[in-house]
Design a protein around this motif. Structure first.
Motif, PDB file in Angstrom:
ATOM      1  N   LYS A 152       1.912   9.413  -5.684  1.00 52.70           N
ATOM      2  CA  LYS A 152       2.423  10.752  -5.336  1.00 52.70           C
ATOM      3  C   LYS A 152       3.484  11.216  -6.318  1.00 52.70           C
ATOM      4  O   LYS A 152       3.507  12.372  -6.711  1.00 52.70           O
ATOM      5  CB  LYS A 152       3.032  10.754  -3.927  1.00 52.70           C
ATOM      6  CG  LYS A 152       2.043  11.004  -2.824  1.00 52.70           C
ATOM      7  CD  LYS A 152       2.744  11.298  -1.510  1.00 52.70           C
ATOM      8  CE  LYS A 152       3.524  10.107  -0.995  1.00 52.70           C
ATOM      9  NZ  LYS A 152       3.856  10.160   0.420  1.00 52.70           N
ATOM     10  N   SER A 153       4.378  10.309  -6.694  1.00 49.35           N
ATOM     11  CA  SER A 153       5.488  10.707  -7.556  1.00 49.35           C
ATOM     12  C   SER A 153       5.066  10.933  -9.005  1.00 49.35           C
ATOM     13  O   SER A 153       5.676  11.717  -9.713  1.00 49.35           O
ATOM     14  CB  SER A 153       6.612   9.672  -7.498  1.00 49.35           C
ATOM     15  OG  SER A 153       6.220   8.487  -8.149  1.00 49.35           O
ATOM     16  N   VAL A 154       4.023  10.248  -9.444  1.00 48.56           N
ATOM     17  CA  VAL A 154       3.588  10.355 -10.839  1.00 48.56           C
ATOM     18  C   VAL A 154       2.688  11.565 -11.063  1.00 48.56           C
ATOM     19  O   VAL A 154       2.659  12.122 -12.162  1.00 48.56           O
ATOM     20  CB  VAL A 154       2.866   9.057 -11.276  1.00 48.56           C
ATOM     21  CG1 VAL A 154       2.192   9.218 -12.626  1.00 48.56           C
ATOM     22  CG2 VAL A 154       3.855   7.904 -11.311  1.00 48.56           C
ATOM     23  N   VAL A 155       1.955  11.974 -10.048  1.00 50.60           N
ATOM     24  CA  VAL A 155       1.016  13.087 -10.220  1.00 50.60           C
ATOM     25  C   VAL A 155       1.802  14.342 -10.591  1.00 50.60           C
ATOM     26  O   VAL A 155       2.581  14.857  -9.804  1.00 50.60           O
ATOM     27  CB  VAL A 155       0.175  13.300  -8.933  1.00 50.60           C
ATOM     28  CG1 VAL A 155      -0.636  14.584  -9.021  1.00 50.60           C
ATOM     29  CG2 VAL A 155      -0.748  12.118  -8.718  1.00 50.60           C
ATOM     30  N   PHE A 156       1.595  14.776 -11.826  1.00 58.10           N
ATOM     31  CA  PHE A 156       2.375  15.909 -12.343  1.00 58.10           C
ATOM     32  C   PHE A 156       1.600  17.219 -12.320  1.00 58.10           C
ATOM     33  O   PHE A 156       1.988  18.185 -12.945  1.00 58.10           O
ATOM     34  CB  PHE A 156       2.891  15.614 -13.760  1.00 58.10           C
ATOM     35  CG  PHE A 156       1.911  14.922 -14.652  1.00 58.10           C
ATOM     36  CD1 PHE A 156       0.899  15.612 -15.295  1.00 58.10           C
ATOM     37  CD2 PHE A 156       2.007  13.550 -14.838  1.00 58.10           C
ATOM     38  CE1 PHE A 156       0.013  14.953 -16.125  1.00 58.10           C
ATOM     39  CE2 PHE A 156       1.108  12.882 -15.663  1.00 58.10           C
ATOM     40  CZ  PHE A 156       0.110  13.588 -16.317  1.00 58.10           C
ATOM     41  N   ASP A 157       0.515  17.254 -11.605  1.00 53.86           N
ATOM     42  CA  ASP A 157      -0.279  18.481 -11.484  1.00 53.86           C
ATOM     43  C   ASP A 157      -0.304  18.869 -10.017  1.00 53.86           C
ATOM     44  O   ASP A 157      -0.826  18.135  -9.185  1.00 53.86           O
ATOM     45  CB  ASP A 157      -1.700  18.208 -12.000  1.00 53.86           C
ATOM     46  CG  ASP A 157      -2.603  19.408 -11.931  1.00 53.86           C
ATOM     47  OD1 ASP A 157      -2.240  20.418 -11.272  1.00 53.86           O
ATOM     48  OD2 ASP A 157      -3.687  19.355 -12.527  1.00 53.86           O
TER      49      ASP A 157
ATOM     50  N   LEU B 123       0.836  -1.211   0.000  1.00 53.11           N
ATOM     51  CA  LEU B 123       0.000   0.000   0.000  1.00 53.11           C
ATOM     52  C   LEU B 123       0.868   1.257   0.000  1.00 53.11           C
ATOM     53  O   LEU B 123       0.595   2.215  -0.741  1.00 53.11           O
ATOM     54  CB  LEU B 123      -0.937   0.018   1.209  1.00 53.11           C
ATOM     55  CG  LEU B 123      -2.095  -0.968   1.186  1.00 53.11           C
ATOM     56  CD1 LEU B 123      -2.772  -1.024   2.549  1.00 53.11           C
ATOM     57  CD2 LEU B 123      -3.097  -0.597   0.101  1.00 53.11           C
ATOM     58  N   LYS B 124       1.910   1.250   0.822  1.00 53.99           N
ATOM     59  CA  LYS B 124       2.816   2.408   0.889  1.00 53.99           C
ATOM     60  C   LYS B 124       3.518   2.630  -0.450  1.00 53.99           C
ATOM     61  O   LYS B 124       3.666   3.755  -0.905  1.00 53.99           O
ATOM     62  CB  LYS B 124       3.856   2.226   2.000  1.00 53.99           C
ATOM     63  CG  LYS B 124       3.285   2.375   3.403  1.00 53.99           C
ATOM     64  CD  LYS B 124       4.422   2.452   4.409  1.00 53.99           C
ATOM     65  CE  LYS B 124       4.334   1.325   5.390  1.00 53.99           C
ATOM     66  NZ  LYS B 124       5.366   1.335   6.420  1.00 53.99           N
ATOM     67  N   GLU B 125       3.944   1.543  -1.051  1.00 52.65           N
ATOM     68  CA  GLU B 125       4.653   1.636  -2.333  1.00 52.65           C
ATOM     69  C   GLU B 125       3.732   2.203  -3.425  1.00 52.65           C
ATOM     70  O   GLU B 125       4.129   3.090  -4.179  1.00 52.65           O
ATOM     71  CB  GLU B 125       5.162   0.248  -2.736  1.00 52.65           C
ATOM     72  CG  GLU B 125       6.031   0.248  -3.964  1.00 52.65           C
ATOM     73  CD  GLU B 125       7.387   0.914  -3.782  1.00 52.65           C
ATOM     74  OE1 GLU B 125       7.973   1.305  -4.796  1.00 52.65           O
ATOM     75  OE2 GLU B 125       7.857   1.075  -2.639  1.00 52.65           O
ATOM     76  N   VAL B 126       2.510   1.711  -3.497  1.00 47.92           N
ATOM     77  CA  VAL B 126       1.557   2.214  -4.492  1.00 47.92           C
ATOM     78  C   VAL B 126       1.234   3.688  -4.211  1.00 47.92           C
ATOM     79  O   VAL B 126       1.146   4.501  -5.136  1.00 47.92           O
ATOM     80  CB  VAL B 126       0.274   1.343  -4.535  1.00 47.92           C
ATOM     81  CG1 VAL B 126      -0.818   1.994  -5.367  1.00 47.92           C
ATOM     82  CG2 VAL B 126       0.610  -0.047  -5.079  1.00 47.92           C
TER      83      VAL B 126
END
Length: 186
Positions: A77-82, A69-72
């Protein structure tokens, strides 16, 4: 006074993942809904969960399930570019992402980036019927809020689309439309 502020902040975060929690997501949704309604702008909501997560927990145990769950959550968080996006743990193995001013195309682009990153991370999941690594299914709804549409409809639409993504094979994105479900087979 400082303690109250800290308690309030903690009550808005998910203790395991550090993401915003469902309560804070609901509050933010109200704020963004009103803004989008006044400005006649689109609002997108992504709802995704980990495919076969119960089987993952049964196979690897709850401690490893928490790590998953933490990894996902970290991937999301890291992919959200907005920077106006609001990422939250919705509950259990479900996550929600609110994308103010994002049209359907932008929402699909974001969802696909997260889906690909989770798959490419290759977190071993021998109990999955889809892939031998952890995957996610994503439901999306985009709407321009109006007086005729209730706020909860964006959550219900994304939830129905998520169900459709799972029903049609998992590890995919499904977009809710008022007339029918549209699939993005990935």
């Amino acid at each position: 006074m400082k303690a109250n502020k800290k308690l309030e902040m903690l009550s808005m975060k998910d203790g395991l993942t550090g993401l915003n929690n469902r309560r804070s997501l609901d509050k933010q949704l109200e704020i963004e809904w009103k803004y989008a309604q006044e400005e006649k702008e689109p609002l997108s909501f992504l709802l995704f969960d980990i495919d076969y997560f119960k089987a993952y927990n049964d196979t690897y145990g709850h401690i490893q399930g928490d790590e998953c769950l933490k990894e996902v959550a970290n991937i999301a968080k890291s992919v959200v570019f907005d920077e106006s996006a609001f990422v939250a743990r919705y509950g259990g193995e479900e996550f929600g992402i609110l994308l103010p001013l994002a049209n359907q195309y932008e929402a699909i682009k974001m969802a696909e980036a997260i889906r690909q990153q989770v798959e490419q991370r290759a977190i071993i999941h021998q109990a999955s019927d889809v892939f031998k690594g952890v995957t996610i299914s994503v439901g999306i709804m985009t709407v321009v809020p109006s007086e005729n549409i209730q706020l909860i409809s964006i959550v219900h639409g994304a939830d129905q689309a998520l169900y459709e993504a799972k029903r049609t094979g998992r590890n995919r994105i499904s977009v809710y439309s008022h007339h029918k479900e549209a699939d993005s087979n990935v």
